[in-house]
Design a protein around this motif. Structure first.
Motif, PDB file in Angstrom:
ATOM      1  N   VAL A  51     -20.872  19.864  27.354  1.00 17.64           N
ATOM      2  CA  VAL A  51     -19.922  18.934  26.735  1.00 17.64           C
ATOM      3  C   VAL A  51     -19.019  18.311  27.797  1.00 17.64           C
ATOM      4  O   VAL A  51     -18.740  17.103  27.753  1.00 17.64           O
ATOM      5  N   MET A  52     -18.578  19.095  28.769  1.00 23.36           N
ATOM      6  CA  MET A  52     -17.723  18.562  29.829  1.00 23.36           C
ATOM      7  C   MET A  52     -18.499  17.569  30.694  1.00 23.36           C
ATOM      8  O   MET A  52     -17.951  16.547  31.110  1.00 23.36           O
ATOM      9  N   LYS A  53     -19.771  17.840  30.919  1.00 26.51           N
ATOM     10  CA  LYS A  53     -20.602  16.921  31.698  1.00 26.51           C
ATOM     11  C   LYS A  53     -20.721  15.582  30.983  1.00 26.51           C
ATOM     12  O   LYS A  53     -20.606  14.521  31.608  1.00 26.51           O
ATOM     13  N   GLU A  54     -20.931  15.607  29.658  1.00 24.28           N
ATOM     14  CA  GLU A  54     -21.005  14.366  28.875  1.00 24.28           C
ATOM     15  C   GLU A  54     -19.677  13.608  28.947  1.00 24.28           C
ATOM     16  O   GLU A  54     -19.658  12.384  29.051  1.00 24.28           O
ATOM     17  N   ARG A  55     -18.583  14.340  28.891  1.00 18.32           N
ATOM     18  CA  ARG A  55     -17.253  13.730  28.943  1.00 18.32           C
ATOM     19  C   ARG A  55     -17.024  13.024  30.281  1.00 18.32           C
ATOM     20  O   ARG A  55     -16.532  11.896  30.330  1.00 18.32           O
ATOM     21  N   VAL A  56     -17.409  13.687  31.370  1.00 17.68           N
ATOM     22  CA  VAL A  56     -17.237  13.106  32.697  1.00 17.68           C
ATOM     23  C   VAL A  56     -18.087  11.850  32.843  1.00 17.68           C
ATOM     24  O   VAL A  56     -17.614  10.827  33.367  1.00 17.68           O
ATOM     25  N   VAL A  57     -19.317  11.891  32.358  1.00 21.72           N
ATOM     26  CA  VAL A  57     -20.191  10.718  32.428  1.00 21.72           C
ATOM     27  C   VAL A  57     -19.596   9.567  31.628  1.00 21.72           C
ATOM     28  O   VAL A  57     -19.584   8.420  32.075  1.00 21.72           O
ATOM     29  N   ARG A  58     -19.083   9.873  30.449  1.00 14.69           N
ATOM     30  CA  ARG A  58     -18.490   8.846  29.589  1.00 14.69           C
ATOM     31  C   ARG A  58     -17.273   8.217  30.261  1.00 14.69           C
ATOM     32  O   ARG A  58     -17.101   6.997  30.257  1.00 14.69           O
ATOM     33  N   GLU A  59     -16.423   9.037  30.849  1.00 12.66           N
ATOM     34  CA  GLU A  59     -15.211   8.531  31.494  1.00 12.66           C
ATOM     35  C   GLU A  59     -15.524   7.725  32.747  1.00 12.66           C
ATOM     36  O   GLU A  59     -14.890   6.707  33.005  1.00 12.66           O
TER      37      GLU A  59
END
Length: 97
Positions: A51-59
């Motif tokens: 989930v944190m990886k997806e968040r970083v990619v999104r940001e």
């Protein structure tokens, strides 16, 4: 052995906490047996990481989209603050002829 810091659940928003729970459920469903305590910790750690990886990619994709620079030739007159004729002539030597 890799030393990774565990991601705190406090770093996630409410929506992301729900996503973590969903990831934990899908990862435990993939197991063919009942997970032990150690396996549950690893599954939780993996779900948080995903989930944190997806968040970083999104940001990072938002930042790239927002900071797209304009070419100087495409700038409006009101956006041009200072213009250097000598730099312009160096860039285009045919303008001297």
């Amino acid at each position: 052995m890799k030393s990774e810091k565990e991601i705190s659940i406090d770093q996630f928003t409410d929506d992301e906490k729900v996503l973590v729970e969903q990831r934990v459920k899908t990862l435990t469903d993939k197991l063919s047996h009942v997970a032990s305590k150690k396996e549950e910790k690893e599954i939780l750690k993996e779900a948080k990481r995903l989930v944190m990886k997806e968040r970083v990619v999104r940001e990072t994709s938002k930042v790239v989209m927002a900071k797209k620079p304009r070419k100087p030739s495409a700038a409006k007159e009101s956006e041009v603050k200072d213009f250097s004729w000598s730099a312009s002539l160096r860039k285009n030597p045919r303008a001297l002829k």
